[in-house]
Design an enzyme around this catalytic site. Structure first.
Site, PDB file in Angstrom:
ATOM      1  N   ASP A 187       0.827  -1.212   0.000  1.00 47.63           N
ATOM      2  CA  ASP A 187       0.000   0.000   0.000  1.00 47.63           C
ATOM      3  C   ASP A 187       0.859   1.258   0.000  1.00 47.63           C
ATOM      4  OD1 ASP A 187      -1.285  -2.354   1.397  1.00 47.63           O
ATOM      5  OD2 ASP A 187      -3.035  -1.109   1.093  1.00 47.63           O
TER       6      ASP A 187
ATOM      7  N   ASP B 215      -1.752  -2.499  -3.989  1.00 48.87           N
ATOM      8  CA  ASP B 215      -2.040  -1.059  -3.905  1.00 48.87           C
ATOM      9  C   ASP B 215      -0.758  -0.269  -4.177  1.00 48.87           C
ATOM     10  OD1 ASP B 215      -4.667  -1.593  -3.523  1.00 48.87           O
ATOM     11  OD2 ASP B 215      -4.782  -0.797  -1.474  1.00 48.87           O
TER      12      ASP B 215
ATOM     13  N   TYR C 239      -2.186   4.458  -6.188  1.00 46.82           N
ATOM     14  CA  TYR C 239      -3.355   5.209  -5.710  1.00 46.82           C
ATOM     15  C   TYR C 239      -3.775   6.299  -6.701  1.00 46.82           C
ATOM     16  CZ  TYR C 239      -3.229   2.747  -1.291  1.00 46.82           C
ATOM     17  OH  TYR C 239      -3.259   1.758  -0.345  1.00 46.82           O
TER      18      TYR C 239
ATOM     19  N   ASN D 229      -6.909  -3.561  -4.413  1.00 45.40           N
ATOM     20  CA  ASN D 229      -8.140  -2.943  -4.906  1.00 45.40           C
ATOM     21  C   ASN D 229      -7.875  -1.651  -5.677  1.00 45.40           C
ATOM     22  OD1 ASN D 229      -7.497  -2.306  -2.066  1.00 45.40           O
ATOM     23  ND2 ASN D 229      -9.084  -0.751  -2.297  1.00 45.40           N
TER      24      ASN D 229
ATOM     25  N   HIS E 150      -3.743  -9.432  -0.987  1.00 44.09           N
ATOM     26  CA  HIS E 150      -3.940  -8.036  -0.581  1.00 44.09           C
ATOM     27  C   HIS E 150      -4.800  -7.904   0.667  1.00 44.09           C
ATOM     28  CE1 HIS E 150      -3.810  -3.776  -0.869  1.00 44.09           C
ATOM     29  NE2 HIS E 150      -5.121  -3.699  -0.902  1.00 44.09           N
TER      30      HIS E 150
ATOM     31  N   HIS F 173     -11.520  -2.262   6.937  1.00 45.64           N
ATOM     32  CA  HIS F 173     -11.586  -3.452   6.082  1.00 45.64           C
ATOM     33  C   HIS F 173     -11.844  -4.714   6.912  1.00 45.64           C
ATOM     34  CE1 HIS F 173     -10.289  -0.808   2.971  1.00 45.64           C
ATOM     35  NE2 HIS F 173      -9.109  -0.620   3.487  1.00 45.64           N
TER      36      HIS F 173
ATOM     37  N   HIS G 143      -3.574  -3.809   2.504  1.00 45.06           N
ATOM     38  CA  HIS G 143      -4.939  -3.273   2.536  1.00 45.06           C
ATOM     39  C   HIS G 143      -5.221  -2.422   3.762  1.00 45.06           C
ATOM     40  CE1 HIS G 143      -8.781  -2.920   0.714  1.00 45.06           C
ATOM     41  NE2 HIS G 143      -9.432  -3.795   1.448  1.00 45.06           N
ATOM     42  N   VAL G 144      -4.958  -2.944   4.946  1.00 45.76           N
ATOM     43  CA  VAL G 144      -5.145  -2.170   6.175  1.00 45.76           C
ATOM     44  C   VAL G 144      -3.871  -1.368   6.405  1.00 45.76           C
ATOM     45  CG1 VAL G 144      -5.569  -2.296   8.655  1.00 45.76           C
ATOM     46  CG2 VAL G 144      -6.661  -3.943   7.100  1.00 45.76           C
ATOM     47  N   HIS G 145      -4.013  -0.062   6.561  1.00 44.85           N
ATOM     48  CA  HIS G 145      -2.837   0.819   6.581  1.00 44.85           C
ATOM     49  C   HIS G 145      -2.248   0.887   7.980  1.00 44.85           C
ATOM     50  CE1 HIS G 145      -4.851   2.758   2.858  1.00 44.85           C
ATOM     51  NE2 HIS G 145      -4.306   1.586   2.604  1.00 44.85           N
TER      52      HIS G 145
HETATM   53 FE   LIG Z   1      -6.256  -1.889  -0.430  1.00 47.81          FE
END
Ligand SMILES: [Fe+2]
Length: 472
Positions: free
Chosen positions: A172, A200, A203, A237, A322, A332, A359-361
């Site tokens: 990400d 990711d 962005y 995503n 992801h 998420h 996915h989870v930041h």
């Molecule tokens: Fe993501």
């Protein structure tokens, strides 16, 4: 005010209870592992402006830019070299040679481009070179005939069970000031030989009309690492880039044009799921955003893929995806659950060592747990300790513009060993067939500082309990 006797009794009771709490180690009794005491502001990160030096266009007519490499075959003797030219297609030839060798080889690649809303890409070149020698420093040159640029990479050592190798973990990433910090931090950590990227990338889709100029800036931003060591790609995503409102209904269009992977070498039918062998590791990349239910191509592929892993050849079985299956943040939450239901029993059966997701930041590491006993009537729906299960690591903390995920579920579940809302990267050092050392580095520290770590004992060769806490 009470009498001295009553006050004394109250003190005794208070200290007695506190003593009992310390004795019982209540925080780890009620909660799972530890939640870091680092408290960060829940604010968005800021993207680097377009004129940032890290986005600098290389000088010279039609100079190749956004140069990046990834593994180009199943066994590590191949490399895919990709770059973009802006003025005209130019040559799609790659010149390459072994260090200190005068003999130069050449390989012709392909060129493509695409349109996305009102954006037209540059000329995107991909060239797959195969049959390289293991553990060898190669130089390569692209932009031949206009503005040649040279880079280099080292091929991995020959595949073998006790071959040491070191992977970096980034997810990400985006292109904010924090992203630049993460990448610089990874680069200053001298150990990483290949990046396992858990999805990711740019962005760009957060900009109006998914401004694909931000795909170009991202390519230039990561070139300083990705041109010199392979980045193993996982689709997230933000790679979907699907927007019917602006007339773009082909999912993954920019991503698939720009980032090629060697999926056919592992008999996959899609670039979103595939596998590679590298040194002593077998790496399986899965697609959170492609169909994975029963009878789907990904399901069939994974079903036939897992039995192929020969742990005597590649002891370390690593899975990238992801969307995490075990995530105790309120972001998420449970998005990975449906895939977990489909595949978790296989991960336990085949003793996957570790699963990295993004996915989870934020950052999180699990205990070895599984949640496969449930059969809809038996109510066994909670994760339980399982020494055949992988450790699940969320490493979606690259630093993109969406900011940190700071909001966690409370209490910390038993399966969560460590969690912290900080940006950073990780390193997975394979030492031999039995041991690997893993470390997570938050951006705020010097690169030598380890914020979280564990020794991994290989699930096939050395399946001992690594957990530092007793938990049942
Ligand atoms: Fe993501």
């Amino acid at each position: 005010m009470g009498s001295p006797v009553v006050m004394g009794l109250m003190k005794l009771i208070v200290f007695g209870v506190l003593g009992l709490l310390v004795f019982l180690d209540v925080p780890s009794f009620c909660n799972g592992g530890s939640t870091s005491s680092f408290i960060r502001k829940d604010e968005k990160a800021v993207d680097l402006p377009l004129d940032s030096d890290v986005f600098r266009v290389p000088p010279g007519y039609n100079a190749p830019q956004q140069v990046h490499i990834t593994q180009g075959d199943h066994v590590g003797k191949g490399v895919i070299i990709s770059w973009v030219t802006m003025d005209e297609p130019g040559s799609n030839m790659v010149l390459y040679w072994r260090s200190k060798s005068k003999q130069k080889f050449q390989k012709k690649g392909t060129v493509t481009s695409y349109k996305f809303y009102n954006y037209t890409s540059g000329y995107i070149h991909h060239c797959t070179i195969k049959h390289l020698e293991y553990d060898t420093l190669y130089f390569y040159e692209v932009g031949i005939g206009h503005t040649p640029r040279q880079f280099w990479f080292r091929t991995p050592p020959s595949i073998g069970p006790d071959v040491p190798y070191t992977f970096g973990l980034i997810g990400d990433l985006g292109q904010s000031f924090d992203s630049n910090w993460t990448l610089s931090h990874y680069e200053s950590n001298p150990n990483g030989q290949t990046v396992l990227f858990v999805g990711d990338l740019s962005y760009a889709d957060t900009y109006p009309f998914h401004d694909n100029v931000r795909w170009d800036t991202w390519g230039r931003f990561v070139e300083r690492s990705a041109a010199y060591q392979p980045w193993i790609w996982t689709a997230g995503n933000h790679e979907i880039d699907f927007d019917p409102e602006i007339g773009e209904t082909v999912p993954f269009k920019p991503y698939t044009h720009r980032y090629h992977v060697p999926y056919k070498a592992s008999e996959s039918t899609s670039p979103f799921w595939y596998s590679i062998k590298r040194a002593s590791a077998y790496i399986i990349v899965l697609a959170s955003y492609s169909a994975y239910g029963k009878y789907t191509p990904q399901y069939f592929w994974l079903e036939s893929e897992l039995p192929k892993v020969n742990r005597s050849e590649t002891p370390w079985l690593i899975v990238l995806m992801h969307s995490p299956w075990y995530n105790s943040y309120n972001y998420h939450y449970m998005e990975g659950e449906t895939m977990r239901v489909m595949y978790e029993a296989w991960f336990v059966k085949y003793k996957v060592d570790v699963v990295f997701a993004g996915h989870v930041h934020a950052y999180e590491r699990s205990e070895r747990v599984s949640n496969i006993a449930y059969n809809i009537v038996n109510a066994k729906c909670s994760p339980v300790p399982d020494e055949s299960a992988p450790v699940y690591i969320t490493i979606g903390d690259g630093g993109n513009l969406e900011g940190l995920a700071t909001n966690m579920t409370e209490p910390q579940p038993h399966y969560s060993a460590y969690r912290e809302a900080s940006f950073g990267h990780a390193i997975f050092y394979i030492k031999n067939r039995t041991h690997a050392y893993y470390s997570w580095h938050r951006n705020q520290d010097g690169d030598a500082v380890v914020a979280d770590s564990m020794w991994f004992y290989n699930r096939y060769w050395n399946p001992l309990n690594e957990s530092t806490k007793s938990y049942s």
